[in-house]
Design a protein around this motif. Structure first.
Motif, PDB file in Angstrom:
ATOM      1  N   GLN A   1       0.844   8.831  -2.545  1.00 57.27           N
ATOM      2  CA  GLN A   1      -0.180   9.258  -3.634  1.00 57.27           C
ATOM      3  C   GLN A   1      -0.611  10.226  -2.510  1.00 57.27           C
ATOM      4  O   GLN A   1      -0.633  11.708  -3.284  1.00 57.27           O
ATOM      5  CB  GLN A   1      -0.662   8.790  -4.464  1.00 57.27           C
TER       6      GLN A   1
ATOM      7  N   LYS B   1       0.470  -3.457  -7.325  1.00 55.13           N
ATOM      8  CA  LYS B   1      -0.240  -2.224  -6.954  1.00 55.13           C
ATOM      9  C   LYS B   1       0.763  -1.771  -8.363  1.00 55.13           C
ATOM     10  O   LYS B   1       0.562  -0.258  -8.909  1.00 55.13           O
ATOM     11  CB  LYS B   1      -0.046  -1.599  -6.149  1.00 55.13           C
ATOM     12  N   PHE B   2       1.812  -1.761  -8.570  1.00 54.75           N
ATOM     13  CA  PHE B   2       2.880  -0.170  -8.727  1.00 54.75           C
ATOM     14  C   PHE B   2       2.332  -0.412 -10.597  1.00 54.75           C
ATOM     15  O   PHE B   2       1.930   0.308 -11.533  1.00 54.75           O
ATOM     16  CB  PHE B   2       4.480  -1.388  -9.174  1.00 54.75           C
TER      17      PHE B   2
ATOM     18  N   ILE C   1       2.909   9.550  -9.928  1.00 49.59           N
ATOM     19  CA  ILE C   1       3.803   8.751  -9.193  1.00 49.59           C
ATOM     20  C   ILE C   1       4.965   8.312  -9.527  1.00 49.59           C
ATOM     21  O   ILE C   1       6.060   8.293  -8.935  1.00 49.59           O
ATOM     22  CB  ILE C   1       3.421   7.333  -8.312  1.00 49.59           C
ATOM     23  N   LEU C   2       4.796   7.483 -10.094  1.00 50.13           N
ATOM     24  CA  LEU C   2       6.161   7.031 -11.225  1.00 50.13           C
ATOM     25  C   LEU C   2       6.856   7.733 -11.650  1.00 50.13           C
ATOM     26  O   LEU C   2       7.886   7.794 -11.464  1.00 50.13           O
ATOM     27  CB  LEU C   2       5.169   6.261 -12.848  1.00 50.13           C
TER      28      LEU C   2
ATOM     29  N   TRP D   1       5.237  -1.261 -17.013  1.00 53.93           N
ATOM     30  CA  TRP D   1       3.912  -0.285 -16.603  1.00 53.93           C
ATOM     31  C   TRP D   1       3.085   0.364 -17.588  1.00 53.93           C
ATOM     32  O   TRP D   1       1.830   0.030 -17.385  1.00 53.93           O
ATOM     33  CB  TRP D   1       4.118   0.793 -15.340  1.00 53.93           C
TER      34      TRP D   1
ATOM     35  N   ASN E   1       0.523  -1.438   0.024  1.00 53.12           N
ATOM     36  CA  ASN E   1       0.075   0.166   0.103  1.00 53.12           C
ATOM     37  C   ASN E   1       0.812   1.165   0.269  1.00 53.12           C
ATOM     38  O   ASN E   1       0.169   1.891   0.439  1.00 53.12           O
ATOM     39  CB  ASN E   1      -0.841  -0.041   0.857  1.00 53.12           C
TER      40      ASN E   1
ATOM     41  N   LEU F   1       2.541   2.547  -2.434  1.00 50.88           N
ATOM     42  CA  LEU F   1       2.434   3.845  -3.731  1.00 50.88           C
ATOM     43  C   LEU F   1       1.403   4.434  -3.413  1.00 50.88           C
ATOM     44  O   LEU F   1       1.059   5.536  -3.330  1.00 50.88           O
ATOM     45  CB  LEU F   1       2.021   2.601  -4.584  1.00 50.88           C
ATOM     46  N   GLU F   2      -0.393   4.131  -2.584  1.00 52.58           N
ATOM     47  CA  GLU F   2      -1.273   4.494  -2.773  1.00 52.58           C
ATOM     48  C   GLU F   2      -0.538   5.652  -1.247  1.00 52.58           C
ATOM     49  O   GLU F   2      -1.665   6.727  -1.286  1.00 52.58           O
ATOM     50  CB  GLU F   2      -2.250   3.158  -2.205  1.00 52.58           C
TER      51      GLU F   2
ATOM     52  N   GLN G   1      -0.459  -0.817 -11.787  1.00 56.48           N
ATOM     53  CA  GLN G   1      -2.106   0.358 -11.858  1.00 56.48           C
ATOM     54  C   GLN G   1      -1.345   2.095 -10.712  1.00 56.48           C
ATOM     55  O   GLN G   1      -2.334   3.121 -10.904  1.00 56.48           O
ATOM     56  CB  GLN G   1      -3.085  -0.268 -10.803  1.00 56.48           C
ATOM     57  N   THR G   2      -0.196   2.190 -10.698  1.00 57.38           N
ATOM     58  CA  THR G   2       0.155   3.595 -10.017  1.00 57.38           C
ATOM     59  C   THR G   2       0.194   3.973 -11.286  1.00 57.38           C
ATOM     60  O   THR G   2      -0.016   4.433 -12.494  1.00 57.38           O
ATOM     61  CB  THR G   2       0.838   3.411  -9.526  1.00 57.38           C
ATOM     62  N   SER G   3      -0.087   5.638 -10.413  1.00 59.41           N
ATOM     63  CA  SER G   3      -0.041   6.906 -11.200  1.00 59.41           C
ATOM     64  C   SER G   3       0.931   7.203 -12.454  1.00 59.41           C
ATOM     65  O   SER G   3       1.516   7.199 -11.695  1.00 59.41           O
ATOM     66  CB  SER G   3      -1.239   8.546 -10.601  1.00 59.41           C
TER      67      SER G   3
END
Length: 452
Positions: free
Chosen positions: A153, A183-184, A191-192, A215, A147, A149-150, A186-188
């Motif tokens: 963000q 989750k990586f 954030i990447l 990604w 979690n 990364l979430e 699907q990250t924004s």
């Protein structure tokens, strides 16, 4: 006016008369918190109101309590020439706003996984630093590589620097595990981009490239876009593509990147190869500064050593040896472990056949490179403290128990005597230890190396 002409509001007769007729609510509340809670639940003495949520619920409040808790409310209600009688906060759900007010009136804060980020947003918005700290500490308890990364963000959007820095640190050192998670993918994009800007990632740059390609592949599937090199380049744009540090790869690693036709131009490929071979000194769009990526003993300024031993000595019975030494450990806040300190007799210091098992990973200690991943420090009585660095740091989560096991199938381990700590406090975190079965509690696993 004479001293006797005024009305005596507080003389004993008046007080006794009032007492015989009724018990005032103030007398039924034994603390300031209880009295403030009573005010919160009624309109008594209210002098300001909030219009809350899309339903525009009217909630009465009290200026002096709001102003003594929040500098923002003090400015709005006492320093402005015409302070508002009603304050609209229609972008907040009623339940969350009432939780905020209860904290402001009583210091009571009821946190859970569903309301923590909304309450953090409100704490930051109204400048409630003490509440913000409580919410951050609660969220930190739940941090893990799944979690982070979430939460990174969310903390970036909210401008919560303390939580953002904590996430940043975890991402730096556990990036391989994060790259491997779904989750990586699907990250924004934002954030990447922040991850690719990090000057330190505990992996090789070709691993960064592979993760970015995964990604992009996932984004192309979601958006129904073609997955050829040119389409990927267009989707990434210069802002992301140029954050991959191709010139810091080896020639063999970069060959993998160059084979994807259309991702890089022929001119870019040619110049990157020349930089890698140290034959090009002109300007190039890609950074050729390597990320600080490998943990070594040179990074000791970032490493905190936690020592289990209060005192220690050689075991009295030299005939007893154990096939393994183990400890169980847990933490009250997420902690990054990067290695261990092993207290060894001179007869065991070669580590022949020794294997350290931690978090499901086996590490053959006699295969480690001396001076970079293993370091020997001479101690008293022919003992050595051997510092072992893990190739990949491990993030310990709260409410989990981790086994550290040291096995030497060749010789076993000699016994130790002494006193060891059952827990160690560092900052606002506690690491606790327990004895597993079939292992002495006073054993060779003496130190835990953590990243600060």
């Amino acid at each position: 006016m004479s001293a006797t002409s005024g009305t005596h509001w507080f003389d004993s007769e008046t007080a006794q008369t009032a007492e015989t007729t009724r018990i005032p609510w103030q007398a039924t509340k034994s603390s300031i918190r209880e009295r403030n809670a009573h005010l919160l639940e009624s309109e008594l003495m209210s002098d300001v109101s909030f219009i809350v949520g899309k339903e525009r619920i009217k909630i009465p409040a009290h200026k002096h309590i709001l102003a003594t808790t929040s500098a923002s409310f003090y400015e709005a209600l006492y320093e402005r020439k015409d302070p508002p009688a009603e304050i609209e906060v229609i972008d907040v759900e009623e339940v969350h706003f009432r939780t905020l007010l209860r904290y402001m009136y009583t210091d009571h804060l009821k946190l859970n996984s569903e309301n923590s980020f909304e309450l953090l947003r409100l704490a930051v918005r109204f400048g409630l630093r003490h509440m913000e700290q409580q919410v951050v500490e609660f969220i930190e308890q739940t941090l893990n590589t799944d979690n982070v990364l979430e939460i990174f963000q969310q903390s970036t959007v909210l401008g919560c620097q303390a939580l953002r820095e904590r996430c940043y640190r975890i991402i730096e050192w556990t990036i391989r595990e994060i790259f491997a998670s779904e989750k990586f993918n699907q990250t924004s994009r934002e954030i990447l981009g922040l991850i690719l800007q990090m000057p330190r990632l505990n992996c090789r740059e070709v691993e960064v490239y592979r993760a970015v390609m995964r990604w992009v592949d996932n984004q192309c599937v979601v958006k129904d876009l073609p997955k050829d090199g040119e389409s990927k380049r267009e989707f990434m744009g210069f802002d992301l593509l140029h954050l991959v540090r191709f010139p810091t790869m080896t020639a063999e690693e970069f060959s993998e990147c160059a084979t994807l036709e259309g991702l890089l131009t022929a001119d870019e490929i040619s110049r990157i190869f020349l930089v890698i071979m140290d034959k090009f000194s002109g300007a190039i769009e890609f950074s050729h500064t390597p990320r600080s990526s490998v943990i070594s003993f040179d990074t000791t300024r970032s490493i905190l050593i936690l020592n289990r031993f209060i005192k220690w000595g050689r075991g009295f019975n030299r005939s007893i040896s154990y096939g393994h030494h183990s400890i169980l450990m847990s933490v009250t806040k997420p902690t990054i472990v990067t290695g261990f300190g092993l207290l060894m007799d001179h007869s065991d210091v070669s580590m022949d056949g020794a294997i350290l098992t931690f978090a499901g990973r086996d590490l053959a200690l006699d295969k480690l490179e001396n001076g970079s991943c293993i370091n020997r420090i001479e101690m008293k009585d022919n003992f050595f403290m051997i510092h072992i660095l893990l190739e990949q740091p491990v993030l310990l989560e709260c409410n989990e128990v981790y086994l550290v096991k040291l096995v030497n199938p060749t010789n076993g381990f000699q016994t130790l005597t002494g006193d060891v700590r059952s827990d160690i406090k560092y900052g606002n975190t506690t690491m606790s230890f327990k004895k597993p079965t079939k292992s002495p509690y006073v054993n060779s696993i003496a130190e835990i190396l953590i990243l600060t």
